[in-house]
Design an enzyme around this catalytic site. Structure first.
Site, PDB file in Angstrom:
ATOM      1  N   HIS A 404     -53.729  99.975  65.063  1.00 59.25           N
ATOM      2  CA  HIS A 404     -53.933  98.720  63.732  1.00 59.25           C
ATOM      3  C   HIS A 404     -53.397  97.495  64.208  1.00 59.25           C
ATOM      4  O   HIS A 404     -54.097  96.404  63.422  1.00 59.25           O
ATOM      5  CB  HIS A 404     -53.273  99.368  62.536  1.00 59.25           C
ATOM      6  CG  HIS A 404     -53.810  98.915  61.215  1.00 59.25           C
ATOM      7  ND1 HIS A 404     -54.817  97.868  61.291  1.00 59.25           N
ATOM      8  CD2 HIS A 404     -53.821  99.372  59.929  1.00 59.25           C
ATOM      9  CE1 HIS A 404     -55.229  97.705  59.930  1.00 59.25           C
ATOM     10  NE2 HIS A 404     -54.649  98.725  59.257  1.00 59.25           N
ATOM     11  N   ASP A 408     -58.692  96.439  62.895  1.00 57.18           N
ATOM     12  CA  ASP A 408     -58.574  96.142  61.442  1.00 57.18           C
ATOM     13  C   ASP A 408     -59.263  97.480  60.883  1.00 57.18           C
ATOM     14  O   ASP A 408     -60.125  98.209  61.429  1.00 57.18           O
ATOM     15  CB  ASP A 408     -59.317  94.901  60.683  1.00 57.18           C
ATOM     16  CG  ASP A 408     -58.424  93.738  61.339  1.00 57.18           C
ATOM     17  OD1 ASP A 408     -57.198  94.058  61.623  1.00 57.18           O
ATOM     18  OD2 ASP A 408     -59.183  92.573  61.521  1.00 57.18           O
TER      19      ASP A 408
END
Length: 433
Positions: A404, A408
């Protein structure tokens, strides 16, 4: 004349390995380029070939020793004759000036097992990677099997025949009395003598982790500690791919000499989706993001000593046939233990297919420095709604684990949806849509 045998180069950034097994013993004849030992590295097992033909006069390292690249591990006497005792062969080698320059760090571990008078039983202790895998899979004791290969060595067929005999309830033939095989311990589930089994007895066995398993454990934990890992899921209707395979599998195999599998579709779908979401094919190096204009797909494959991930280079430029041939070759060589370090190096994205083992759903762990991994799972018919009707469709769950820090949530979901669209409508793969 004696020729030194040194640990060969093992690949980029690999400086040492573990001497896993001697394939030859002192006094045995060897041919030029014939493997005499097996080394385990952090990634694969590597055979050490003899540089010349002759007789193995002495070994300079024991099984289990850690040896550096370039270290001397054995000597080959080109003038000795096969059948000489280890002491005779070693003496012949040390009388020659070429024997000078031995490795003092390894010299202290020179304690090779003495061969017995029966050459056939000696050779039984030498197990190739393919034979080791068969022994582990079928839970047989290699010391109880008579080898039919060259010089009495065990072959895979010998192990399979012994396994079939055991299933059929055939007699167990105990070998002649000899020392336990130092290089091939029986598998963990090997049966123990009935006389030693006590009702309610609880047992434990401690087995040292292989170098590969240690590395896998370290890297997977490192991925969890370093990456901000998250997994997103989707499911895909496999009807279109199944129909395409059924329609063209015979023509495909006739033309290309290989079966048309599911993995080819997913590799092509990943290549298509990565064009829309390039971050999934990228990586983090320090405070920089590296974007790759090529797709090297690591394909997780089960091997005798753990999971390995050989790499399909430039997968985005390959045809279905090229992808399937590469995957089939990797699978075969993984079972044989013949994958090389170069086969395992690199990779920008990983696909793991737990479905071949029956997995319904999982959260795969990324393979650093990669930033994402796609998990495939088993195909099963489930009720779904199509055009207002409940129908049974062959469905598969897909899982995308990703870092992450770089990717995204929107990008991860988009990437997975692009794969779903391509699998449910393979025409998209042909028109780049």
């Amino acid at each position: 004349m004696a020729t030194d045998v040194a640990v060969p180069a093992l690949g980029e950034s690999i400086t040492e390995g573990t001497l896993a097994q001697w394939l030859k013993k002192p006094g045995e004849a060897v041919a030029a380029d014939e493997p005499i030992a097996t080394l385990e590295t952090d990634k694969v097992s590597v055979d050490v070939p003899s540089p010349v033909a002759g007789v193995l006069s002495e070994t300079l390292a024991n099984e289990g020793d850690t040896v550096a690249v370039g270290a001397l591990i054995a000597r080959i006497d080109e003038k000795a004759t096969a059948g000489a005792t280890p002491a005779q062969a070693a003496a012949a080698a040390t009388t020659n000036p070429a024997g000078a320059g031995e490795n003092p760090q390894l010299r202290g571990s020179e304690h090779a097992p003495e061969p017995t008078a029966n050459g056939d039983e000696d050779a039984i202790t030498t197990l190739s990677p393919a034979v080791r895998r068969a022994v582990l899979e079928h839970h047989v004791d290699p010391s109880k099997i008579r080898g039919t290969g060259k010089d009495g060595r065990l072959t895979k067929d010998d192990v399979l025949a012994a396994a079939e005999a055991a299933k059929a309830g055939g007699p167990v033939h105990e070998p002649e009395a000899r020392a336990p095989a130092p290089t091939a311990p029986p598998p963990q589930s090997a049966p123990q003598p009935a006389a030693k089994v006590q009702t309610g007895e609880r047992r434990e066995e401690r087995v040292k982790m292989t170098r590969l398993r240690q590395t896998v454990a370290k890297r997977l934990k490192e991925a969890q500690n370093t990456a901000a890992m998250l997994t997103t899921f989707n499911d895909v209707d496999m009807s279109a791919v199944i129909e395409a395979r059924a329609k063209y599998k015979d023509l495909f195999e006739k033309k290309h000499g290989i079966r048309l599998g599911f993995m080819g579709f997913f590799v092509k779908a990943v290549a298509l989706a990565a064009k829309d979401v390039p971050a999934v094919n990228g990586s983090i190096e320090g405070d920089e993001i590296v974007y790759h204009d090529y797709l090297d797909v690591s394909v997780a494959v089960s091997a005798p000593k753990g999971l390995v991930v050989p790499v399909i280079r430039n997968a985005d430029r390959m045809s279905f046939a090229e992808i399937e041939k590469t995957i089939a070759d990797f699978g075969k060589r993984a079972k044989e233990g013949s994958l090389t370090v170069e086969d395992m190096t690199g990779g920008t994205f990983t696909i793991s297919n737990g479905g071949v083992f029956g997995s319904l759903l999982s959260t795969p762990i990324i393979n650093p420095p990669q930033s994402a991994v796609l998990g495939m799972h088993r195909i099963e018919e489930r009720p779904v709604v199509k055009n207002g009707q409940i129908v049974a469709k062959p469905m598969m769950y897909l899982a995308l684990s990703y870092d992450h820090r770089l990717i995204d949530g929107r990008e991860a979901v988009t990437f997975l949806v692009r794969i779903k669209e391509a699998i449910e409508d393979p025409t998209r793969l042909l028109i780049d849509l």
